[in-house]
Each structure stands twice: as C-alpha cells, then as structure tokens.
Design a protein around this motif. Structure first.
Motif, mmCIF file in Angstrom:
data_model
loop_
_atom_site.group_PDB
_atom_site.id
_atom_site.type_symbol
_atom_site.label_atom_id
_atom_site.label_comp_id
_atom_site.label_asym_id
_atom_site.label_seq_id
_atom_site.Cartn_x
_atom_site.Cartn_y
_atom_site.Cartn_z
ATOM 1 N N ARG A 46 15.311 5.758 6.421
ATOM 2 C CA ARG A 46 14.402 6.458 5.299
ATOM 3 C C ARG A 46 14.896 5.588 3.890
ATOM 4 N NH1 ARG A 46 17.237 12.039 3.312
ATOM 5 N NH2 ARG A 46 17.403 12.601 6.035
ATOM 6 N N ALA A 84 12.239 2.158 4.354
ATOM 7 C CA ALA A 84 10.126 3.340 4.182
ATOM 8 C C ALA A 84 10.275 3.240 2.712
ATOM 9 C CB ALA A 84 10.411 4.464 5.063
ATOM 10 N N ALA A 85 11.209 3.405 1.652
ATOM 11 C CA ALA A 85 10.864 3.346 0.589
ATOM 12 C C ALA A 85 11.071 2.445 0.187
ATOM 13 C CB ALA A 85 12.360 4.045 -0.028
ATOM 14 N N ARG A 108 9.798 -0.456 1.857
ATOM 15 C CA ARG A 108 7.713 -0.327 1.994
ATOM 16 C C ARG A 108 7.117 0.394 1.084
ATOM 17 N NH1 ARG A 108 10.530 -0.373 7.948
ATOM 18 N NH2 ARG A 108 9.905 1.761 7.710
ATOM 19 N N GLU A 109 7.332 1.202 0.851
ATOM 20 C CA GLU A 109 6.683 2.311 -0.266
ATOM 21 C C GLU A 109 6.206 0.715 -1.106
ATOM 22 O OE1 GLU A 109 6.359 6.059 -2.948
ATOM 23 O OE2 GLU A 109 7.961 6.380 -1.042
ATOM 24 N N TRP A 110 7.598 0.690 -2.229
ATOM 25 C CA TRP A 110 6.689 -0.468 -2.900
ATOM 26 C C TRP A 110 6.514 -1.453 -2.801
ATOM 27 C CZ3 TRP A 110 8.616 -4.446 -4.685
ATOM 28 C CH2 TRP A 110 8.139 -5.106 -6.524
ATOM 29 N N ASP A 159 4.514 -2.187 -0.311
ATOM 30 C CA ASP A 159 2.502 -1.502 -0.022
ATOM 31 C C ASP A 159 2.237 -1.141 -1.015
ATOM 32 O OD1 ASP A 159 3.326 -2.186 3.066
ATOM 33 O OD2 ASP A 159 3.290 0.103 3.281
ATOM 34 N N ASP A 160 2.854 -0.853 -1.726
ATOM 35 C CA ASP A 160 2.074 -0.092 -3.242
ATOM 36 C C ASP A 160 1.551 -1.622 -4.003
ATOM 37 O OD1 ASP A 160 1.044 1.000 -5.752
ATOM 38 O OD2 ASP A 160 2.796 1.177 -6.419
ATOM 39 N N TYR A 195 14.511 1.328 -5.292
ATOM 40 C CA TYR A 195 13.724 2.466 -3.960
ATOM 41 C C TYR A 195 14.185 2.914 -2.951
ATOM 42 C CZ TYR A 195 8.733 3.140 -6.350
ATOM 43 O OH TYR A 195 7.759 3.467 -6.869
#
Length: 379
Positions: free
Chosen positions: A32, A35-36, A38-40, A42-43, A273
């Motif tokens: 997790r 993933a956090a 990667r979230e930023w 990707d954004d 993140y």
C-alpha cells in the motif's frame, strides 16, 4: 473486529523470500505504501501540477497522522529527510551560549545522536558523557550527568545496538525538574511501541520512517513541543517558512510560529505519500497491539536461545523491539554470514546478533531461526 495480524502479511511480499527480522535496520515497505507513491507519480506524469492543492491536502493529512501516532498536535510536526536532519535542526537552531552543556551517552548512541552535538564545540558548547549501564541510559545516569550548565539531554528512546529501552517518562520528569530540554532520537521506537511525547515531557523527537514505521528512506518527521517552538531558529528558510507562503508576488518575510517554519521549500511528495500509507497501516493495527505481538515474539526467541545456552539481552523489562544474542562459543560474524546466505535478514551490531521482528512476523518464523542456528552449531 480488527483484522488478524496474519492478514497483513500479504502486504509484505518480502516474507515469501526471506525470514525478515531486520526492522531495526531497514524495513521492507508495504504494497500500500508503494501504491501510494505510484498514485502521486502517475498523477504528476498525467496531469503535471494540476492537482497540486490535493498534494498539499494529502501532506496535511499525513502531518495529522504523524501527530496522532505520538500524541502531538499537527502544528508541532515538521517533515524531515531523516533522523539526522531533524536532530541537526535542533542542534543548530537553539540559542546556545558558551559554556552550555549537552548530556549524551557518546559511547552508546548511534552517530546521528552524537555528531550534531559534538559539532557545537566551535560555539562553546561542551558534550558531557552520560555513563552507560548494561548497554542503556538510566534515569540515575542522566541525573549524575546533569550540572548547572546542562541545557539539553539527548538520548535514544531505544539503543540501536543493545536494544535497551530508555525510561523516557522518568528521564522527562527529571529534565523538567532541572529545567533541561529533552531531545529524543525516536527511530527505534516510533512504530514499534506506543510513544507519548506529552506524557514523557519530550521537547524534541526525530524519527525516519524506514525502520519500524514501515515507510521508505528519506521521509520522516520532527516533533517540536509548542512551548519551545519560539526558541528554535530555523537553520534554513525559504518561501514555505513564512506566513504568506503561497503569495509569490511580494517579499513578506514573517516566519511561521509553528513547526512548519522548519520546512523551507517544496515537499518531497513521494516520501510524504509513502509515509501517509505507512502511518495509516500502523494506526489501523494499533500501537498497543503491535507492541504486544513483538513482545510475544521476542519472549519466545529469548527462551529458545537461552535453552541453547546462549547469552541474550536486554532483559524483558528493558526490551522494546530488539533482542540481541551471542551464540555461545561460536563466532557471531560467522553465524551472521551463514544465516544471511540462507535468506535470513538480521543485523550484527557491536559484536552481537540483533533480531528485530515486526507485528506481521509469526512465532514459527522465530522457531525456524532457532532451528537454523542450532544446525549451524552442529556443523
């Protein structure tokens, strides 16, 4: 009902490849947390700066999580790169006078909690040694080191090499009575055992997230008690240090009054993140529950190693997340290398093997470690 501790094992794929007992060194991070990040990423790849306000809101959410974990207020939390960074901000930011003293156990402490204080020599500040007792710092030893010139006591919450847990509540009470500041290297306790900076009367605490917090390197936080914030001068300042930080069209140099004055520029959002996800995981499991599981694991290991006739420490009453041992007549380094070659992750510190499991480890994993150590003894 709370999820079972075993249910969290899926968050840590490293467990499929290794016996991992090295959280006092460098922890594996969770799926997790990855993933956090990667979230930023990707954004920013897809949208650039469009969602910057959301990044900032997430940063403040993370600040609240860090404060909650140690019973602080969000305005008392500043993000730092690592424990050394935070301790350095304290050492360089206080209003030292020639003749002031810092009490610290230089013979025990990790260099991060020694060098910042020795570096003050050219400002007339002297380091006064706290005597080591059984690999740790006791309230009695702190009391013996204090003089009328002592301005600050610097101590680790848990000694990195021995695993000895400092009685911070007793030391904090002692410092309060003496009018002395208390600065804590908290990296070996935050995420492992409950930490309450208010109950322990701590003025400063710095901790990176790549150990017991299960975060990543380069992301941590510094706690500065509200009452001493005015006494801490930022070593570096930038646009974010000021009260009108987002107004770039004028020069209005007024420093913030909270710990955010120590954050001079743009945030390292990848670290923030990851830290957010790591802290959410710890708070979800619960500090008391984490500590109880680790205590259970170390009690089991302690008994098994003593049954082999091997020396272990620290004693249960001084133990947090670390158990160290000497393998009888065997060479500790040879055993360390032998285990490492068989995908067991642990550490060798000051001639002793150091084992530091986390809440998702299982008792049978420690039993397997003991069987492997017994096999080494026979070979």
């Amino acid at each position: 009902m709370s999820p079972s501790l075993d249910s969290y094992r899926a968050e840590f794929p490293v467990l499929e490849k290794q016996l991992y007992f090295n959280h006092a060194g460098v922890s594996p991070t969770s799926l997790r947390a990855a993933a956090a990040v990667r979230e930023w990423m990707d954004d920013v790849v897809q949208y650039g700066v469009k969602h910057e306000r959301q990044w900032e809101a997430h940063t403040e959410h993370t600040r609240k999580l860090a404060a909650r974990l140690i019973n602080a207020a969000p305005e008392e939390i500043a993000f730092v790169r690592n424990t050394s960074h935070g301790l350095g901000l304290v050492a360089e930011g206080l209003d030292w006078r020639p003749g002031d003293e810092v009490a610290v156990a230089t013979s025990l402490e990790y260099p991060s909690n020694v060098y910042p204080w020795l570096h003050l020599k050219d400002r007339g500040v002297e380091v006064r040694e706290i005597a080591a007792t059984e690999g740790g710092v006791t309230p009695e030893a702190v009391a013996a080191a204090l003089t009328p010139r002592t301005r600050l006591v610097a101590v680790s919450s848990v000694q990195y090499a021995s695993g000895y847990q400092t009685d911070l509540e007793a030391v904090g009470t002692l410092c309060e009575r003496a009018g002395v500041l208390l600065c804590v290297d908290g990296i070996q306790s935050v995420g492992c055992v409950p930490v309450d900076v208010k109950r322990c009367k701590i003025h400063f605490l710095s901790a990176d997230s790549h150990k017991w917090m299960l975060g990543i390197s380069g992301a941590g936080f510094l706690y500065v008690a509200r009452e001493v914030l005015p006494r801490l001068r930022p070593v570096l300042v930038g646009w974010r240090s000021t009260t009108d930080a987002w107004n770039f069209h004028r020069a209005h140099f007024e420093l913030r009054s909270d710990a955010l004055k120590l954050e001079e520029g743009s945030q390292a959002y990848t670290g923030v993140y990851a830290l957010s996800a790591a802290l959410e995981l710890l708070l979800e499991v619960g500090a008391e529950r984490i500590a109880a599981r680790i205590r259970e694991l170390l009690t089991l290991l302690d008994g098994e190693l003593k049954a082999l006739g091997w020396d272990t420490g620290p004693a249960p009453e001084h133990r947090a997340g670390i158990l160290t041992f000497l393998p009888g007549a065997e060479d500790p380094r040879a055993l360390y290398v032998w285990l490492s070659e068989r995908n067991v992750s642990l550490s060798l510190r000051r001639g002793r093997l150091r084992v530091s499991p986390h809440f998702y480890n299982r008792p049978e994993e420690l039993e397997r470690l003991v069987r492997m150590a017994r096999d080494f003894k026979k070979s």
